[in-house]
Design an enzyme around this catalytic site. Structure first.
Site, short mmCIF file in Angstrom:
data_model
loop_
_atom_site.label_atom_id
_atom_site.label_comp_id
_atom_site.label_asym_id
_atom_site.label_seq_id
_atom_site.Cartn_x
_atom_site.Cartn_y
_atom_site.Cartn_z
N LYS A 14 49.16 39.39 49.29
CA LYS A 14 48.62 38.24 50.06
C LYS A 14 47.66 38.74 51.13
O LYS A 14 47.70 39.93 51.51
CB LYS A 14 49.75 37.45 50.73
N PRO A 69 49.03 48.62 48.21
CA PRO A 69 49.25 49.66 49.22
C PRO A 69 50.40 49.30 50.16
O PRO A 69 50.57 48.14 50.52
CB PRO A 69 47.92 49.72 49.97
N VAL A 70 51.18 50.33 50.53
CA VAL A 70 52.37 50.13 51.39
C VAL A 70 51.94 50.13 52.86
O VAL A 70 51.07 50.91 53.25
CB VAL A 70 53.39 51.28 51.12
N GLY A 84 49.63 45.39 55.44
CA GLY A 84 49.43 43.98 55.79
C GLY A 84 49.15 43.10 54.59
O GLY A 84 48.68 41.97 54.72
N GLY A 124 51.61 42.47 52.25
CA GLY A 124 52.87 41.82 51.86
C GLY A 124 53.51 42.39 50.61
O GLY A 124 54.35 41.72 50.00
N GLY A 125 53.15 43.59 50.20
CA GLY A 125 53.66 44.15 48.94
C GLY A 125 55.20 44.19 48.89
O GLY A 125 55.80 43.70 47.93
N GLY A 126 55.82 44.76 49.91
CA GLY A 126 57.29 44.87 49.92
C GLY A 126 57.95 43.49 49.90
O GLY A 126 58.95 43.29 49.22
N SER A 127 57.35 42.54 50.61
CA SER A 127 57.91 41.18 50.66
C SER A 127 57.77 40.50 49.30
O SER A 127 58.67 39.79 48.84
CB SER A 127 57.17 40.34 51.71
N ASP A 165 57.95 37.28 55.67
CA ASP A 165 56.94 36.92 54.67
C ASP A 165 57.54 36.64 53.28
O ASP A 165 56.82 36.20 52.38
CB ASP A 165 55.92 38.07 54.49
O1 C5P Z 1 60.62 39.66 59.50
P1 C5P Z 1 60.17 41.06 59.32
O2 C5P Z 1 61.32 42.04 59.24
O3 C5P Z 1 59.22 41.26 58.19
O4 C5P Z 1 59.36 41.44 60.63
C1 C5P Z 1 58.97 42.76 60.90
C2 C5P Z 1 58.60 42.88 62.36
O5 C5P Z 1 57.43 42.11 62.65
C3 C5P Z 1 59.64 42.33 63.31
O6 C5P Z 1 60.61 43.28 63.61
C4 C5P Z 1 58.80 41.98 64.52
O7 C5P Z 1 58.51 43.14 65.28
C5 C5P Z 1 57.51 41.51 63.91
N1 C5P Z 1 57.41 40.04 63.75
C6 C5P Z 1 57.34 39.24 64.90
N2 C5P Z 1 57.21 37.88 64.75
C7 C5P Z 1 57.16 37.32 63.53
C8 C5P Z 1 57.24 38.12 62.36
C9 C5P Z 1 57.36 39.49 62.51
O8 C5P Z 1 57.38 39.75 66.03
N3 C5P Z 1 57.02 35.99 63.42
#
Ligand code: C5P
Length: 295
Positions: A10, A95-96, A99, A101-104, A137
């Site tokens: 994405k 790519p890992v 940004g 969203g590959g892992g998600s 994500d």
């Molecule tokens: O939800 P996820 O584990 O993917 O988020 C990774 C990191 O991104 C969170 O630990 C946080 O630091 C940041 N994040 C945030 N606000 C969001 C989504 C992500 O601060 N709405």
């Protein structure tokens, strides 16, 4: 029997941050859209209790922690009180830590594909809360296409398919830690949170006029973590795209072009081996559809 599912990447065409929420996450208004760059998951039988994951190529291994695909599998087993196994192969092209969203996307694909593989009665409504516990994500990838993601990012408003634009993606060569970029924003408290309702009509602006409103509030923080982001974005801007933007917390920058030809011409003008040209995907093409393959 095998089950295979393709998991798209994405980009965030627009990303507003409205301060830090009481739960520690940031309050978002972001327009996410799937693009034609794919990881592939293939699932084969394994003895009950065995969850075995191989990742190709090996250098695509995320740096630490249990892979989200395995966490997705464990969540499903627990939620449905099931004792089953799976041998999972993950082929990575996204790519890992970029940004994209590959892992998600892999995690969402795993939820859908393993539900099919294990014959679980799990539709999108059952899987969405599990997806949200895996990452902000992940629920988006159950829907695909383009969606507004609000709140922490798990509250979704599906948008109509966007025009058949093409993108040049420049992921850069550095992995960016999402947390590091968000932490740079400081802890501005949650301000006046804008209502969600106007988002539904945001894309109705004449033609592609809405593109001129797009921004990414994580940009300055991302450049502070990796100044290379600014250089790569300037290079993309010089190719006159409809929009040049940072995706999520970076480091991918992308340019949006009206068609494949103009995207490929821009790609030729840019340097860097990692650059790719991809189409935006509609919802039907990007939802994770698991395919059942007989051996
Ligand atoms: O939800 P996820 O584990 O993917 O988020 C990774 C990191 O991104 C969170 O630990 C946080 O630091 C940041 N994040 C945030 N606000 C969001 C989504 C992500 O601060 N709405």
């Amino acid at each position: 029997m095998r089950v295979r599912v393709c998991c798209p990447a994405k980009v965030n065409l627009h990303l507003e941050v409205h301060g830090r929420r009481p739960d520690g996450y940031h309050e978002l208004r972001t327009l996410m859209a799937t693009v034609g760059l794919w990881d592939t998951l293939e699932i084969r039988p394994a003895s009950p209790g065995v969850l075995d994951l191989t990742i190709e190529p090996v250098e695509a291994l995320p740096p630490e922690g249990e892979n989200l695909v395995v966490r997705a599998a464990r969540l499903l087993l627990r939620r449905f009180a099931l004792k089953a196994g799976a041998s999972i192969n993950l082929h990575k092209s996204i790519p890992v830590g970029a940004g994209l969203g590959g892992g998600s996307s892999d995690a969402a694909g795993a939820l859908v594909a393993l539900s099919r593989f294990w014959g679980l009665p799990a539709g999108i409504d059952e899987l969405a809360p599990l997806a949200a516990t895996l990452g902000s994500d992940v629920p988006f990838f159950l829907h695909g296409g383009a969606c507004w993601a609000v709140g922490r990012g798990v509250d979704l408003i599906p948008a109509p398919d966007l025009p058949s634009w093409w993108l040049v993606l420049d992921p850069g060569s550095e992995m960016m830690a999402t947390t590091q970029v968000y932490d740079r924003l400081g802890s501005a408290p949650l301000g006046e949170v804008p209502p969600k309702r106007p988002l539904a009509s945001w894309l109705d602006a004449a033609g592609d006029e809405w593109l001129s409103r797009c921004c990414n509030d994580l940009y300055t923080a991302a450049v502070a973590v990796s100044p290379d982001v600014a250089k790569r974005l300037d290079a993309l801007r010089a190719t006159a795209p409809l929009l040049a933007q940072l995706s999520g917390s970076g480091g991918t920058v992308f340019g949006v072009f009206p068609d494949e030809g103009s995207a490929r011409r821009a790609r030729v003008r840019l340097s860097g081996e990692e650059l790719t040209v991809v189409p935006l995907l509609g919802r039907a093409a990007s939802r994770p559809w698991p395919a059942l393959l007989e051996e």
